[in-house]
Design a protein around this motif. Sequence first.
Motif, PDB file in Angstrom:
ATOM      1  N   MET A  61      25.776  51.704  42.958  1.00 31.86           N
ATOM      2  CA  MET A  61      27.074  53.125  43.208  1.00 31.86           C
ATOM      3  C   MET A  61      26.399  54.077  44.234  1.00 31.86           C
ATOM      4  O   MET A  61      27.353  54.185  45.476  1.00 31.86           O
ATOM      5  CB  MET A  61      27.468  53.009  42.048  1.00 31.86           C
ATOM      6  N   VAL A  62      25.050  53.884  43.887  1.00 35.18           N
ATOM      7  CA  VAL A  62      24.975  55.702  44.488  1.00 35.18           C
ATOM      8  C   VAL A  62      24.232  55.441  45.658  1.00 35.18           C
ATOM      9  O   VAL A  62      24.970  56.109  46.910  1.00 35.18           O
ATOM     10  CB  VAL A  62      23.744  55.959  43.875  1.00 35.18           C
ATOM     11  N   PRO A  63      23.548  54.586  46.049  1.00 29.52           N
ATOM     12  CA  PRO A  63      23.108  53.889  47.468  1.00 29.52           C
ATOM     13  C   PRO A  63      24.617  53.681  48.207  1.00 29.52           C
ATOM     14  O   PRO A  63      24.946  53.323  49.250  1.00 29.52           O
ATOM     15  CB  PRO A  63      22.268  52.967  47.417  1.00 29.52           C
ATOM     16  N   ALA A  64      24.964  53.484  47.812  1.00 31.15           N
ATOM     17  CA  ALA A  64      26.535  52.646  48.526  1.00 31.15           C
ATOM     18  C   ALA A  64      27.278  54.019  49.221  1.00 31.15           C
ATOM     19  O   ALA A  64      28.406  53.362  49.954  1.00 31.15           O
ATOM     20  CB  ALA A  64      27.019  50.964  48.127  1.00 31.15           C
ATOM     21  N   MET A  65      27.384  54.288  48.112  1.00 32.67           N
ATOM     22  CA  MET A  65      28.232  55.655  47.851  1.00 32.67           C
ATOM     23  C   MET A  65      27.674  56.715  49.083  1.00 32.67           C
ATOM     24  O   MET A  65      28.839  57.092  50.665  1.00 32.67           O
ATOM     25  CB  MET A  65      28.230  56.418  46.829  1.00 32.67           C
ATOM     26  N   TRP A  66      26.682  56.658  49.637  1.00 34.04           N
ATOM     27  CA  TRP A  66      25.838  57.928  50.139  1.00 34.04           C
ATOM     28  C   TRP A  66      26.090  56.811  51.576  1.00 34.04           C
ATOM     29  O   TRP A  66      25.771  57.564  52.616  1.00 34.04           O
ATOM     30  CB  TRP A  66      24.709  57.743  49.688  1.00 34.04           C
ATOM     31  N   LEU A  67      25.767  55.691  51.254  1.00 32.39           N
ATOM     32  CA  LEU A  67      25.804  54.995  52.379  1.00 32.39           C
ATOM     33  C   LEU A  67      26.732  54.575  53.668  1.00 32.39           C
ATOM     34  O   LEU A  67      27.457  54.603  54.397  1.00 32.39           O
ATOM     35  CB  LEU A  67      25.299  53.448  52.631  1.00 32.39           C
ATOM     36  N   THR A  68      28.112  54.378  52.745  1.00 27.95           N
ATOM     37  CA  THR A  68      29.713  55.228  52.962  1.00 27.95           C
ATOM     38  C   THR A  68      30.112  56.217  53.610  1.00 27.95           C
ATOM     39  O   THR A  68      30.346  56.208  54.750  1.00 27.95           O
ATOM     40  CB  THR A  68      30.187  54.598  51.907  1.00 27.95           C
ATOM     41  N   ILE A  69      29.553  57.061  53.332  1.00 28.89           N
ATOM     42  CA  ILE A  69      29.658  58.519  53.754  1.00 28.89           C
ATOM     43  C   ILE A  69      28.456  58.248  54.475  1.00 28.89           C
ATOM     44  O   ILE A  69      29.616  59.376  56.251  1.00 28.89           O
ATOM     45  CB  ILE A  69      29.449  59.327  52.142  1.00 28.89           C
ATOM     46  N   ILE A  70      27.730  58.269  54.865  1.00 26.08           N
ATOM     47  CA  ILE A  70      26.960  58.700  56.100  1.00 26.08           C
ATOM     48  C   ILE A  70      27.482  57.288  57.109  1.00 26.08           C
ATOM     49  O   ILE A  70      27.480  57.906  58.737  1.00 26.08           O
ATOM     50  CB  ILE A  70      25.434  58.133  55.516  1.00 26.08           C
ATOM     51  N   SER A  71      28.181  56.738  57.016  1.00 27.31           N
ATOM     52  CA  SER A  71      28.003  56.327  58.394  1.00 27.31           C
ATOM     53  C   SER A  71      29.614  56.435  58.551  1.00 27.31           C
ATOM     54  O   SER A  71      30.377  56.007  59.958  1.00 27.31           O
ATOM     55  CB  SER A  71      28.766  54.358  57.587  1.00 27.31           C
ATOM     56  N   GLY A  72      30.945  56.678  57.177  1.00 27.23           N
ATOM     57  CA  GLY A  72      31.592  57.439  57.638  1.00 27.23           C
ATOM     58  C   GLY A  72      31.859  58.760  58.328  1.00 27.23           C
ATOM     59  O   GLY A  72      32.395  58.590  59.476  1.00 27.23           O
ATOM     60  N   SER A  73      30.620  59.408  58.489  1.00 29.29           N
ATOM     61  CA  SER A  73      30.587  60.664  58.980  1.00 29.29           C
ATOM     62  C   SER A  73      30.189  60.344  60.452  1.00 29.29           C
ATOM     63  O   SER A  73      30.687  60.666  61.266  1.00 29.29           O
ATOM     64  CB  SER A  73      29.683  61.678  57.970  1.00 29.29           C
ATOM     65  N   THR A  74      29.263  59.185  60.288  1.00 35.18           N
ATOM     66  CA  THR A  74      28.963  58.859  61.952  1.00 35.18           C
ATOM     67  C   THR A  74      30.254  58.112  63.024  1.00 35.18           C
ATOM     68  O   THR A  74      30.107  58.933  63.749  1.00 35.18           O
ATOM     69  CB  THR A  74      28.197  57.470  61.692  1.00 35.18           C
ATOM     70  N   MET A  75      30.647  58.120  61.920  1.00 33.17           N
ATOM     71  CA  MET A  75      32.008  57.287  63.110  1.00 33.17           C
ATOM     72  C   MET A  75      33.559  58.457  63.520  1.00 33.17           C
ATOM     73  O   MET A  75      33.512  58.515  64.312  1.00 33.17           O
ATOM     74  CB  MET A  75      32.751  56.228  62.099  1.00 33.17           C
ATOM     75  N   ILE A  76      32.799  59.416  62.586  1.00 32.68           N
ATOM     76  CA  ILE A  76      33.518  60.620  62.349  1.00 32.68           C
ATOM     77  C   ILE A  76      33.440  61.700  63.942  1.00 32.68           C
ATOM     78  O   ILE A  76      34.304  62.190  64.182  1.00 32.68           O
ATOM     79  CB  ILE A  76      34.224  61.745  60.856  1.00 32.68           C
ATOM     80  N   TYR A  77      32.580  61.684  63.416  1.00 35.07           N
ATOM     81  CA  TYR A  77      31.616  62.468  64.348  1.00 35.07           C
ATOM     82  C   TYR A  77      31.642  61.524  65.829  1.00 35.07           C
ATOM     83  O   TYR A  77      32.028  63.418  67.060  1.00 35.07           O
ATOM     84  CB  TYR A  77      29.556  62.764  64.295  1.00 35.07           C
ATOM     85  N   TRP A  78      31.602  60.693  66.305  1.00 35.70           N
ATOM     86  CA  TRP A  78      32.090  59.672  67.202  1.00 35.70           C
ATOM     87  C   TRP A  78      33.281  60.175  67.668  1.00 35.70           C
ATOM     88  O   TRP A  78      33.464  59.953  69.128  1.00 35.70           O
ATOM     89  CB  TRP A  78      31.590  58.152  67.225  1.00 35.70           C
ATOM     90  N   LEU A  79      33.609  59.993  66.949  1.00 34.65           N
ATOM     91  CA  LEU A  79      35.651  60.323  67.292  1.00 34.65           C
ATOM     92  C   LEU A  79      35.845  61.920  67.175  1.00 34.65           C
ATOM     93  O   LEU A  79      36.645  62.291  67.921  1.00 34.65           O
ATOM     94  CB  LEU A  79      36.978  60.184  65.684  1.00 34.65           C
ATOM     95  N   TRP A  80      35.308  63.110  67.197  1.00 37.85           N
ATOM     96  CA  TRP A  80      35.340  64.265  67.499  1.00 37.85           C
ATOM     97  C   TRP A  80      35.884  64.719  68.498  1.00 37.85           C
ATOM     98  O   TRP A  80      36.856  65.297  69.230  1.00 37.85           O
ATOM     99  CB  TRP A  80      34.226  65.064  66.422  1.00 37.85           C
ATOM    100  N   TRP A  81      35.000  64.217  69.188  1.00 38.76           N
ATOM    101  CA  TRP A  81      35.862  64.459  71.145  1.00 38.76           C
ATOM    102  C   TRP A  81      36.249  64.021  71.415  1.00 38.76           C
ATOM    103  O   TRP A  81      36.959  64.263  72.188  1.00 38.76           O
ATOM    104  CB  TRP A  81      34.290  64.237  71.570  1.00 38.76           C
ATOM    105  N   ASP A  82      36.662  63.140  70.694  1.00 39.09           N
ATOM    106  CA  ASP A  82      38.298  62.075  71.600  1.00 39.09           C
ATOM    107  C   ASP A  82      39.515  63.263  70.640  1.00 39.09           C
ATOM    108  O   ASP A  82      40.485  63.756  71.362  1.00 39.09           O
ATOM    109  CB  ASP A  82      38.467  60.878  71.115  1.00 39.09           C
ATOM    110  N   SER A  83      39.554  63.022  69.294  1.00 43.71           N
ATOM    111  CA  SER A  83      40.625  63.180  68.928  1.00 43.71           C
ATOM    112  C   SER A  83      41.110  63.133  67.279  1.00 43.71           C
ATOM    113  O   SER A  83      42.002  63.257  67.008  1.00 43.71           O
ATOM    114  CB  SER A  83      41.749  61.751  68.634  1.00 43.71           C
ATOM    115  N   PHE A  84      39.456  63.251  66.537  1.00 39.01           N
ATOM    116  CA  PHE A  84      39.473  63.747  65.506  1.00 39.01           C
ATOM    117  C   PHE A  84      40.740  64.922  64.362  1.00 39.01           C
ATOM    118  O   PHE A  84      41.556  64.276  63.941  1.00 39.01           O
ATOM    119  CB  PHE A  84      38.532  64.269  64.689  1.00 39.01           C
TER     120      PHE A  84
END
Length: 181
Positions: A61-84
């Motif tokens: 659970m702990v690794p899956a949570m952190w990897l979920t947050i990291i991958s989700g944050s990466t997607m948000i970062y890429w969206l930020w410039w477009d339309s976040f």
Amino acid sequence: MEYNHIKAIHIIFVTSWFAGLFYLPRLFVYHTEANEKPEIERQILQKEYKRMQKVLFNAIMVPAMWLTIISGSTMIYWLWWDSFASQAWLHLKLGFVLGLVFYHFYCRKIILELRNDKYRFTGFQLRLFNEIATIFLFAIVFLVVLKNTVDWIWGILGLILFAIIIMSAVRIVKSIREKKK
């Protein structure tokens, strides 16, 4: 990596995290209900449930949570410039994810209590607690798929109705079990 690669990784780790979030509270139920067993059986079961809870939480659970947050944050970062900033549905989804993180750490609190033989909740209460992850999943998936917060009031009402149905189902199953005894 492309955005879709990160999205695939995100979905894999969300699935892993939710698997733990669904199973861990079920272990809490079994652990608590082991108190009703004869002494030797109770000791063996509770020792095993403590071990299972620790491994599930720390190794999955702990690794899956952190990897979920990291991958989700990466997607948000890429969206930020477009339309976040204009994605209201995503802001609401992130609110539910924050609630899910709090739920995750509340599970950790329950693990520590059970490890110290503190039984604050009944098996029935823990069965209801187990359904909270289902409610979060329901809300998050519908937001991601529909990408719409215009009808959020209907969504919240639907979510409340879904929660009532889930909780009622748990009560019905409990009464059926009690009748069989």
